[in-house]
Design an enzyme around this catalytic site. Sequence first.
Site, mmCIF file in Angstrom:
data_model
loop_
_atom_site.group_PDB
_atom_site.id
_atom_site.type_symbol
_atom_site.label_atom_id
_atom_site.label_comp_id
_atom_site.label_asym_id
_atom_site.label_seq_id
_atom_site.Cartn_x
_atom_site.Cartn_y
_atom_site.Cartn_z
ATOM 1 N N TYR A 191 11.241 -12.308 13.078
ATOM 2 C CA TYR A 191 12.476 -12.796 13.158
ATOM 3 C C TYR A 191 12.820 -13.679 14.479
ATOM 4 O O TYR A 191 13.751 -14.509 14.729
ATOM 5 C CB TYR A 191 13.683 -11.705 13.091
ATOM 6 N N LYS A 236 1.053 -3.554 7.804
ATOM 7 C CA LYS A 236 -0.073 -4.286 7.139
ATOM 8 C C LYS A 236 -1.230 -4.504 7.855
ATOM 9 O O LYS A 236 -1.791 -5.545 8.125
ATOM 10 C CB LYS A 236 0.674 -5.470 6.625
ATOM 11 N N ASP A 272 2.745 -2.795 1.268
ATOM 12 C CA ASP A 272 2.739 -3.089 -0.375
ATOM 13 C C ASP A 272 2.663 -1.499 -0.828
ATOM 14 O O ASP A 272 3.552 -1.204 -2.002
ATOM 15 C CB ASP A 272 1.614 -3.818 -0.838
ATOM 16 N N ASP A 309 13.658 -4.903 6.768
ATOM 17 C CA ASP A 309 14.750 -5.648 6.221
ATOM 18 C C ASP A 309 14.487 -5.301 4.573
ATOM 19 O O ASP A 309 15.423 -5.037 3.790
ATOM 20 C CB ASP A 309 14.776 -7.051 6.556
ATOM 21 N N ASP A 338 16.474 -2.161 1.873
ATOM 22 C CA ASP A 338 17.297 -2.883 0.437
ATOM 23 C C ASP A 338 16.831 -1.921 -0.779
ATOM 24 O O ASP A 338 17.484 -1.587 -1.391
ATOM 25 C CB ASP A 338 17.047 -4.430 0.188
HETATM 26 C C1 IPM Z 1 20.385 -7.226 7.228
HETATM 27 C C2 IPM Z 1 20.538 -8.756 6.671
HETATM 28 C C3 IPM Z 1 20.073 -9.710 7.835
HETATM 29 C C4 IPM Z 1 18.867 -9.310 8.220
HETATM 30 C C5 IPM Z 1 20.530 -10.984 7.441
HETATM 31 C C6 IPM Z 1 21.874 -11.341 7.031
HETATM 32 C C7 IPM Z 1 20.322 -11.936 8.845
HETATM 33 O O1 IPM Z 1 19.739 -8.848 5.740
HETATM 34 O O2 IPM Z 1 21.010 -6.790 8.109
HETATM 35 O O3 IPM Z 1 19.467 -6.629 6.731
HETATM 36 O O4 IPM Z 1 17.778 -10.037 7.737
HETATM 37 O O5 IPM Z 1 18.500 -8.767 9.268
HETATM 38 MG MG MG Z 2 18.775 -7.165 4.830
#
Ligand code: IPM
Ligand code: MG
Length: 356
Positions: free
Chosen positions: A142, A191, A223, A247, A251
């Site tokens: 990032y 990884k 993975d 990240d 999710d």
């Molecule tokens: C998160 C989001 C952010 C990230 C984006 C919006 C930049 O997906 O906080 O998980 O990738 O960190």
């Molecule tokens: Mg995210």
Amino acid sequence: MNFTIATIPGDGIGPDIIEQTVLVLDKIGEKFGHTFTFTETLAGGIAIDQVGEPLPQKTLDICKKSDAVLLGAVGGPKWDDFPGDQRPEKALLGLREGLNLFANLRPALLYEPLKDACTLRPDLVEGGLDLMVVRELTGGIYFGERGRRQGKYGEEAYDTEAYSKEEIERIAQVAFDIAMKRDKRVTSIDKANILESSRLWRAVVEEVAKEYPEVELNHLYVDNASMQLVRNPKQFDVLLTTNMFGDILSDEASMITGSIGMLPSASLGKGSFGMYEPIHGSAPDIAGQDKANPLATILSGAMMLRYSFQLEKEAKTIENAVIEVLKQGYRTGDIMSAGMKQVGTKKMGQLVVENV
Ligand code: IPM
Ligand code: MG
């Protein structure tokens, strides 16, 4: 006690969910005798529109002067074609970096009343699910060097994953400290079969683990970890990982707890200052329509009380109020299931306030 909170509603559903969270925090203040003073400030697409940049210096200054930051969401299709360093998301990265918030805690909890919203087979989550993703937040790909250059096949683009020993050490310490207060198990995800940065990551995590003999450490390749998360999520307690992997995995973890609309997060540095935000995005398609689920942001407010203000009882009060509302059968659209009562953002916020 008195606390100052910078609020950054941002874009899309950001203002809808922040509004409800402020009401819940005000109710907590009233009930427990605290004063929360909110200062609203600009970041994201709305800041681009109003002052020409995603993260104005003034916003950063207001955040730095506050005890904590509460953020909604940033981004939207309107700004999608802007160059990388002028996009709304740049505000988020700028805040994380500018405020030195290197540790991102993302608890994934499956609330009993929401178990039907979980996409996994019921026996896989029997008895509930409670994991904590500890994501490194100010390093890795990032923030590494990126750009365009001429390569073997013409123009190419590159991004760089780099981690220093110190960066790995401090995030690993956060993960182990948290594990000590939980089930004392850390899974470090990398990884290392491919990436040099992962090999350093693994070695440093091993070193840090020596300071925590009570904590059981194991390593997984990313993975495999993403597969294990849907195969047998209950094997995990604390997941320690890099910015990018965190990240993605958070999710995934959110979905197995019912909805991404339920997951809060805390971004912390060395002291008690922190930034709190839901892990979901700005959902521009439902912005301003009273449809968004405010619970992830309200639960982020609870994390603020816990981690920045040391108000554990107050934090629990919010979390219990959320569980209570879910038990009463109220649902926003994203977590709706048969036989439940569907409500909008405002009603959901009001229900939590009433249950505080
Ligand atoms: C998160 C989001 C952010 C990230 C984006 C919006 C930049 O997906 O906080 O998980 O990738 O960190
Ligand atoms: Mg995210």
